[in-house]
Enzyme design. Structure first.
Site, PDB file in Angstrom:
ATOM      1  N   GLU A  15       0.204  -3.054  12.550  1.00  0.00           N
ATOM      2  CA  GLU A  15       0.182  -4.608  12.599  1.00  0.00           C
ATOM      3  C   GLU A  15       0.432  -5.261  13.655  1.00  0.00           C
ATOM      4  O   GLU A  15       0.367  -6.629  13.756  1.00  0.00           O
ATOM      5  CB  GLU A  15       1.279  -4.910  11.346  1.00  0.00           C
ATOM      6  CG  GLU A  15       0.958  -4.069  10.187  1.00  0.00           C
ATOM      7  CD  GLU A  15       1.972  -4.561   9.067  1.00  0.00           C
ATOM      8  OE1 GLU A  15       3.315  -4.510   9.282  1.00  0.00           O
ATOM      9  OE2 GLU A  15       1.709  -4.635   7.815  1.00  0.00           O
TER      10      GLU A  15
ATOM     11  N   LYS B 103       1.939  -0.136  16.499  1.00  0.00           N
ATOM     12  CA  LYS B 103       3.207  -0.010  15.673  1.00  0.00           C
ATOM     13  C   LYS B 103       3.450   1.244  15.016  1.00  0.00           C
ATOM     14  O   LYS B 103       4.536   1.957  14.794  1.00  0.00           O
ATOM     15  CB  LYS B 103       3.331  -1.016  14.790  1.00  0.00           C
ATOM     16  CG  LYS B 103       4.653  -1.148  13.659  1.00  0.00           C
ATOM     17  CD  LYS B 103       4.378  -2.331  12.738  1.00  0.00           C
ATOM     18  CE  LYS B 103       5.529  -2.468  11.853  1.00  0.00           C
ATOM     19  NZ  LYS B 103       5.391  -3.826  10.883  1.00  0.00           N
ATOM     20  N   GLN B 104       2.433   1.743  14.422  1.00  0.00           N
ATOM     21  CA  GLN B 104       2.538   2.917  13.233  1.00  0.00           C
ATOM     22  C   GLN B 104       1.040   3.603  13.385  1.00  0.00           C
ATOM     23  O   GLN B 104       0.069   3.085  13.646  1.00  0.00           O
ATOM     24  CB  GLN B 104       2.876   2.520  11.838  1.00  0.00           C
ATOM     25  CG  GLN B 104       2.065   1.561  11.419  1.00  0.00           C
ATOM     26  CD  GLN B 104       2.591   0.991  10.080  1.00  0.00           C
ATOM     27  OE1 GLN B 104       3.417   0.021  10.301  1.00  0.00           O
ATOM     28  NE2 GLN B 104       2.264   1.366   8.706  1.00  0.00           N
TER      29      GLN B 104
ATOM     30  N   TRP C 100       0.855  -1.121  -0.136  1.00  0.00           N
ATOM     31  CA  TRP C 100       0.013   0.048  -0.118  1.00  0.00           C
ATOM     32  C   TRP C 100       0.907   1.165  -0.105  1.00  0.00           C
ATOM     33  O   TRP C 100       0.478   2.495  -0.411  1.00  0.00           O
ATOM     34  CB  TRP C 100      -0.967  -0.171   1.237  1.00  0.00           C
ATOM     35  CG  TRP C 100      -0.395   0.148   2.524  1.00  0.00           C
ATOM     36  CD1 TRP C 100       0.606  -0.499   3.016  1.00  0.00           C
ATOM     37  CD2 TRP C 100      -0.756   1.073   3.693  1.00  0.00           C
ATOM     38  NE1 TRP C 100       0.856  -0.063   4.590  1.00  0.00           N
ATOM     39  CE2 TRP C 100       0.076   0.903   4.776  1.00  0.00           C
ATOM     40  CE3 TRP C 100      -1.728   1.824   3.586  1.00  0.00           C
ATOM     41  CZ2 TRP C 100      -0.099   1.725   6.018  1.00  0.00           C
ATOM     42  CZ3 TRP C 100      -2.017   2.608   4.818  1.00  0.00           C
ATOM     43  CH2 TRP C 100      -1.042   2.349   5.946  1.00  0.00           C
ATOM     44  N   ASP C 101       2.198   1.045   0.290  1.00  0.00           N
ATOM     45  CA  ASP C 101       3.142   2.269   0.273  1.00  0.00           C
ATOM     46  C   ASP C 101       2.898   2.825  -1.096  1.00  0.00           C
ATOM     47  O   ASP C 101       3.047   4.109  -0.998  1.00  0.00           O
ATOM     48  CB  ASP C 101       4.649   1.670   0.459  1.00  0.00           C
ATOM     49  CG  ASP C 101       4.773   0.917   1.511  1.00  0.00           C
ATOM     50  OD1 ASP C 101       3.791   0.078   1.772  1.00  0.00           O
ATOM     51  OD2 ASP C 101       5.904   0.781   2.034  1.00  0.00           O
TER      52      ASP C 101
HETATM   53  O1  IFM Z   1       3.674  -1.476   4.233  1.00  0.00           O
HETATM   54  C1  IFM Z   1       4.427  -1.392   5.301  1.00  0.00           C
HETATM   55  C2  IFM Z   1       3.584  -1.878   6.459  1.00  0.00           C
HETATM   56  O2  IFM Z   1       2.610  -0.821   6.648  1.00  0.00           O
HETATM   57  C3  IFM Z   1       4.444  -2.049   7.618  1.00  0.00           C
HETATM   58  N1  IFM Z   1       5.696  -2.917   7.212  1.00  0.00           N
HETATM   59  C4  IFM Z   1       6.167  -2.617   6.140  1.00  0.00           C
HETATM   60  C5  IFM Z   1       5.503  -2.466   4.960  1.00  0.00           C
HETATM   61  C6  IFM Z   1       6.286  -2.142   3.656  1.00  0.00           C
HETATM   62  O3  IFM Z   1       6.816  -0.675   3.944  1.00  0.00           O
END
Ligand code: IFM
Length: 722
Positions: A463, A574-575, A321-322
């Site tokens: 995640e 995590k994010q 999705w990046d």
């Molecule tokens: O897409 C990301 C994910 O959100 C977090 N881990 C790394 C992936 C690739 O950058």
């Protein structure tokens, strides 16, 4: 201070791998890691190819590294003058971001070796290097140069049936293991000194060995021209590689470099952001823009960009999705043709997404979480290795990270809204949207006794918490996807024939009705004092600090997520998750809501992914937290300069460049600090310029025009570029 190059002094073997990322040169077709010419496999040299994948045995499928055609090793009187074997008197490595040129200067005492190299942005199959040797002692010098097949692979080997030939041009051919894709690498050398020449072929490649007597004060020059082609480019890669090498050698190094420089200049005219007031930040932003621009697939109309770019095989060279959420914004506003390529990749890989949905028993399109060629899912069921037991850990990214389909739709719709161009929708984009909406229709959980529907058993951007229900981000993205499908009828109201054909082709008549019904029912998130609950039950998890959770780790490389990870039972994420939602739909939230959620989630976020800080920075701009926005900008923009970011997820290597953060840096500068918004060809700005900056200036493509935006503390202008 020149904000267009980065230089590092000194040599240590330990940082050679990180330097391989930092000094990467790339052109969208291939990435040449920033290791020195004589680098051993231990230092991870690689020519990473875009879009060529291979699986070896039952290991992870990953992109192929081509044989390295710019290998050179120097010795004098049989003494190696080579980093890794010889301690240098001094060593400096430099990357020129404006031109995509790598250079080095190494003083070995007995001789000084200088080199410069580039991969051409004008002819993407071409690489070239120029070396200058200044001798300080008399002796018998030897240069071993050629095409090295001593390849660094994470899950290889991927190349077989090597064949070599030599003469004026060296040639190495091979085929990939799984799909038998042929590959050819050619190299030509031109030197300005008299020497004897012999050839060597062996397991490690094909080389020419040049021997020559030198006297103190002698200066010798060597130029290398090389080319890489695969069977995906042409039916005869060997012939094309040799022909290009010969043509480039006639053209000459300088002319080839000039051509590449001109191509880079066009890229910068379209996209370079000038940041005044803080030179370090300006450098970091240029670096970020370079890392992202250098991996844009300008040579293809239907390729996307892997999550670690072309810096290696991390994350299986897959598209995440990046691409849609983090890379797309810079491209759609500066180089829409690249944005179109990213989207066409998704349109063309729709069959893969339909297949994946069907495999899970759903209708419609469920895009691969880690998408390889043709949309094949690269994500495995065991994506992490436990550091204690060394056993694979079952992860659910592939099965449960269902927001991916809506992320694709988000970019497709934003492309239309920003540019007003409906051609991609007409050429398959509308079908993608309709099929993704159909996927959410079949994925939603209905309860006989409730009006609302849930998305149960999902993973949101954070995640660490797996298999949750009603992740606010996922539900909102699913709703956006459904709403986008319904909006198609409005967008094409003047083209009823198009909607009728789509309805018939997809047998969609009933789905239009079902979608309209679903849209009103998708569960809205729960809130507490204005704070959105990330998923059902999140607020009931242990509320402790990041330090507390970090203190529970027994091993620094331990995986925080999943069933047994330290973050799972806590509110530590995590994010950006809720904040990512707010960054994507800022107009849907009041400043008070943004502020309340930012204040709640930021201290609970590890920022363990390079995708996180930019989302927080964008929202921080909106709520006037410019102090924090600035810190998060610095963290985001400097990630590949300082060699930051996590290197390990459990026992899996996840290093490389960080294109999502690179795109994030542009987003913070343009969308955050300048407050840029373009809708149907109309540009507005609502600046939030941090005190560290005096002026921001950057180009934006709006329709057929390019505007030059200038933002200061006094106001802004947007002038048409002549
Ligand atoms: O897409 C990301 C994910 O959100 C977090 N881990 C790394 C992936 C690739 O950058």
């Amino acid at each position: 201070m020149d904000t267009w190059y980065f230089e590092k002094r000194g040599w240590d073997s330990q940082s050679a791998v990180a330097d391989g990322n930092r000094f990467l040169i790339a052109n969208g077709y291939m990435g040449l890691r920033g290791t020195v010419e004589e680098a051993a496999r231990l230092h991870c040299p690689a020519v990473n190819l875009a879009g060529v994948y291979d699986r070896h045995a039952d290991r992870w499928r990953e992109p192929v590294n081509a044989p390295h055609p710019l290998y050179v090793r120097l010795s004098l009187d049989a003494r190696p003058l080579a980093l890794g074997e010889t301690e240098p008197v001094s060593h400096t490595q430099r990357i020129d971001y404006r031109r995509g040129v790598f250079s080095r200067h190494t003083d070995f005492g007995a001789a000084v070796l200088e080199s410069e190299r580039f991969v051409s942005l004008a002819q993407v199959h071409l690489l070239a290097a120029r070396l200058k040797l200044c001798f300080r002692e008399d002796g018998e010098a030897e240069l071993r140069t050629g095409i090295s097949t001593d390849l660094w692979d994470l899950n290889g080997p991927h190349l077989f049936d090597f064949a070599f030939s030599h003469g004026q041009t060296l040639l190495c051919t091979a085929v990939t293991g799984e799909k038998k894709i042929p590959l050819a690498v050619a190299q030509r050398a031109v030197c300005d000194f008299r020497c004897t020449e012999r050839f060597e072929t062996g397991e490690d490649g094909v080389f020419r060995v040049l021997r020559f007597a030198v006297k103190k004060g002698d200066v010798c020059r060597l130029t290398l021209l090389a080319a890489v082609f695969t069977g995906l480019d042409t039916p005869d890669p060997a012939q094309r590689a040799v022909t290009l090498c010969n043509q480039a050698s006639r053209q000459g190094y300088a002319a080839c470099l000039r051509e590449s420089d001109e191509a880079w200049e066009r890229v910068w005219q379209a996209s370079a952001v000038e940041m005044h007031g803080d030179d370090e930040a300006a450098l970091a932003l240029h670096a970020s823009q370079y890392y992202l621009n250098s991996i844009a697939p300008r040579h293809a109309a239907n390729l996307s960009i892997p999550a670690r770019g072309l810096s290696g095989q991390t994350y299986k060279g897959a598209v995440f999705w990046d691409s849609e959420i983090f890379f797309f914004p810079m491209f759609v506003h500066t180089q829409p043709e690249v944005a179109r390529s990213l989207l066409r990749y998704r349109i063309e890989t729709l069959p893969g997404a339909l297949k994946k949905a069907a495999e899970y028993g759903y209708r419609g399109a469920f895009y691969a979480w880690e998408s390889q060629e043709g949309g094949a899912e690269g994500c495995t069921d065991f994506n992490v290795v436990d550091v204690f037991t060394h056993r694979p850990v079952r992860t659910y990214f592939r099965d449960k990270q269902i927001h991916i389909s809506a992320d694709v739709v988000y970019a497709l719709r934003r492309y239309y809204e920003i540019t007003g161009d409906d051609s991609l929708l007409l050429a398959g984009g509308a079908e993608v949207i309709a099929q993704c909406a159909r996927f959410y229709l079949s994925r939603a959980t209905r309860h006989p006794d409730r009006e609302t529907v849930d998305f149960a058993d999902v993973i949101g951007p954070d995640e660490y918490h797996e298999r949750v229900t009603n992740n606010a981000f996922t539900n909102r993205m699913a709703a956006y996807c459904v709403e986008s499908a319904l909006a198609l009828r409005d967008i094409f109201r003047a083209r009823p024939d198009f909607i009728a054909a789509l309805t018939e082709k997809l047998d969609y008549a009933r789905d239009w009705e079902l979608l309209a019904d679903l849209l009103g029912r998708i569960r809205k998130p729960r809130t507490r004092k204005g704070v959105i609950e990330q998923f059902d039950g999140y607020f009931a998890l242990e509320d402790c600090s990041l330090d507390t959770v970090r203190g529970r780790l027994c091993d620094a490389r331990e995986y925080w997520g999943g069933d047994h990870g330290v973050a799972g039972p806590t509110q530590i994420i995590k994010q950006a998750d809720v904040i990512a939602l707010m960054a994507l739909f800022p107009e849907a939230f009041s400043d008070a809501q943004l502020a309340a959620n930012w204040a709640y989630y930021e201290p609970r976020t590890e920022h363990g992914s390079s995708l996180s800080a930019c989302m927080y920075a964008l929202t921080a701009c909106r709520i006037g937290r410019l102090d924090r926005a600035w810190e998060l900008f610095e963290k985001t923009a400097s990630i590949d300069l300082v060699g930051g970011g996590k290197q390990w997820a459990g026992e899996i290597y996840i290093g490389g460049t960080h294109p999502a953060a690179n795109g994030g840096a542009w987003m913070i500068a343009a969308l955050g600090f300048a407050g840029l918004r373009v809708e149907k060809g109309r540009l507005t700005l609502s600046p939030h310029l941090p005190k560290q900056l005096t002026r921001l200036r950057f180009p934006v493509t709006v329709g057929e025009e390019r505007l030059l935006v200038t933002v200061t503390h006094e106001g802004w202008t947007a002038e048409k570029e002549e």
